[in-house]
Design an enzyme around this catalytic site. Structure first.
Site, PDB file in Angstrom:
ATOM      1  N   LYS A 106       0.863  -1.197   0.000  1.00 38.19           N
ATOM      2  CA  LYS A 106       0.000   0.000   0.000  1.00 38.19           C
ATOM      3  C   LYS A 106       0.885   1.226   0.000  1.00 38.19           C
ATOM      4  CE  LYS A 106      -4.439   0.965   0.232  1.00 38.19           C
ATOM      5  NZ  LYS A 106      -5.595   0.120  -0.108  1.00 38.19           N
TER       6      LYS A 106
ATOM      7  N   ASP B 262      -6.962   4.361  -4.500  1.00 40.75           N
ATOM      8  CA  ASP B 262      -7.629   4.229  -3.199  1.00 40.75           C
ATOM      9  C   ASP B 262      -8.271   5.606  -2.975  1.00 40.75           C
ATOM     10  OD1 ASP B 262      -7.606   2.131  -0.775  1.00 40.75           O
ATOM     11  OD2 ASP B 262      -7.489   4.109   0.127  1.00 40.75           O
TER      12      ASP B 262
END
Ligand code: GLU
Length: 445
Positions: A126, A166
């Protein structure tokens, strides 16, 4: 609590004491693994839990760019390459002022299990930055993305680490990021990033995938309970990519979504929220949600309000972490809610989840329910590698199959390890076992 879990939690807490959301995510997973660690002593012997909680690599970097007024701005960029035992690091980029290393680590940790549950070959990672896209011009967003990629490019690659979107990173940002990567590397490496525009290498259905997938998962839960989503009244928090496409799929399945929200407040429309109008306001015009009420007289705006006190049959938290707290959970239970399914990552606090479990309301955790986004990202990588373009229906069919498979795994592992019907335990155990097995095969690395 098993001694290996207790010891790991102590070490992880000491090492990451300033990262509460990361610690929350680790606790939530490890606390459900007792029966598995009991059954497999090699997990403790190989210190596998502690190894799993330590990222393989973390990158923090400076991002310098110029705003429209000519001021030089500085942001902080992050990438956590958490676990690559199942495939290249895979996970999105979040641009939001609240981003810090702890947030990125919590998201990266969740991603390991989520990606494992899909059954595909993708590891966990991430990234993001503390950049706030709100109020920025298109040019500013482009310059920021270019500056961000000027550092990130040296760490990523289609076999190494594959970012995506995201919160705050959608199709526009992915385009600018890819353009800069291509320029810096002088190569057209399509599979280096996912969520691309369909006309230049993206997959059909990726935009819809997370929201659609969460609703497919909710439909599986309902079916397992002998019910369906048809005719149900639903509330959704958020109005970003996940929320929008959850709304659309719920409408398709005959449910009515009576409330959505953004950071300014919530809209309530007893007649049901119209997907096309909300999409236009949020995705195209990038306006506040209140605007919806100007063209829909049946809708009302509630400044600074959440959606959880509105009576509903099913609730879909699709905004951000820890947005649904214990009092919100109690309100939902009191009002007769029959299902809670997480579209966002860790939106319900541990205390709220306890309330749902005690009330015996089926609860779908994000790492299972929102895996549809990253699953279709992996299908995008597959199409890129084979120079293929699949039609929408094929991608949607695959997504349905994957979500059904995740649901079956959750029930299977919950059942097998004395937690029947507990989707949290089932998702954690199912996701963990595949990763643990591969880690054992790969030796001490
Ligand atoms: N950010 C999404 C997630 O939380 C998608 C990641 C991806 O497509 O790689 O799973």
């Amino acid at each position: 609590m098993h001694s290996a879990i207790k010891r790991t939690l102590e070490v992880v807490e000491r090492r990451n004491h300033s990262e509460p959301v990361f610690l929350q995510a680790v606790h939530e997973v490890l606390e459900t693994l007792g029966p598995v660690v009991e059954e497999h002593p090699e997990i403790a012997d190989l210190n596998l839990l502690e190894r799993l909680c330590e990222p393989e690599r973390q990158i923090i970097f400076r991002v310098v760019w110029k705003d429209d007024a000519g001021n030089v701005q500085v942001n902080r960029g992050f990438r956590t390459e958490f676990n690559s035992v199942l495939g290249p690091y895979k996970g999105g980029l979040r641009f939001h002022p609240t981003v810090n290393m702890g947030v990125i680590k919590f998201l990266g940790f969740e991603q390991i299990f989520k990606n494992s549950l899909t059954g595909l070959n993708i590891g966990g990672g991430k990234g993001g930055a503390d950049f706030d896209p709100k109020g920025k011009s298109d040019d500013e967003v482009m310059r920021f993305c270019q500056a961000f990629m000027s550092e990130l490019f040296r760490h990523i690659g289609h076999r190494r680490d594959v970012p995506a979107g995201d919160i705050g990173v959608g199709a526009r940002e992915i385009g600018y990021l890819f353009g800069q990567y291509k320029k810096l590397t002088n190569s057209y490496e399509l599979g280096v990033i996912t969520g691309k525009g369909v006309s230049w290498g993206g997959s059909q259905g990726r935009t819809e995938a997370t929201g659609f997938g969460a609703v497919y998962f909710a439909e599986e839960i309902m079916q397992a309970a002998g019910d369906s989503l048809e005719g149900k009244s639903c509330v959704i928090s958020g109005s970003g990519n996940v929320a929008l496409y959850a709304l659309r799929k719920l409408n398709d399945l005959g449910a009515t979504v009576v409330a959505c929200s953004d950071s300014s407040g919530a809209i309530f429309d007893p007649k049901g929220i119209d997907f096309s109008a909300l999409r236009l306001i949020k995705e195209v015009e990038r306006e506040r949600i209140e605007k919806y009420c100007e063209i829909h007289p049946s809708a009302s705006f509630r400044p600074k309000a959440k959606v959880w006190d509105i009576p509903c049959d099913a609730a879909f938290p699709c905004a951000t972490q820890n947005e649904l707290e214990v009092d919100d959970a109690r309100k939902l239970v009191q009002n007769g809610c029959k299902l809670v399914c997480e579209g966002a990552n860790m939106p319900c606090t541990p205390e709220a989840i306890k309330v749902f479990h005690q009330a015996k309301i089926p609860f779908g955790p994000g790492k299972a329910a929102n895996a549809g986004g990253v699953a279709v990202s992996a299908l995008e990588m597959q199409q890129n590698a084979g120079l293929e373009h699949w039609p929408f229906d094929r991608v949607d069919e695959e997504l349905r199959r994957i979500m059904r498979g995740i649901h079956t795994s959750c029930l299977h592992y919950a059942d097998k390890y004395q937690a029947s019907g507990n989707y949290v335990a089932g998702a954690n155990i199912g996701g963990f076992l595949r990763v643990a097995e591969a880690m054992m095969c790969h030796g001490l690395i």
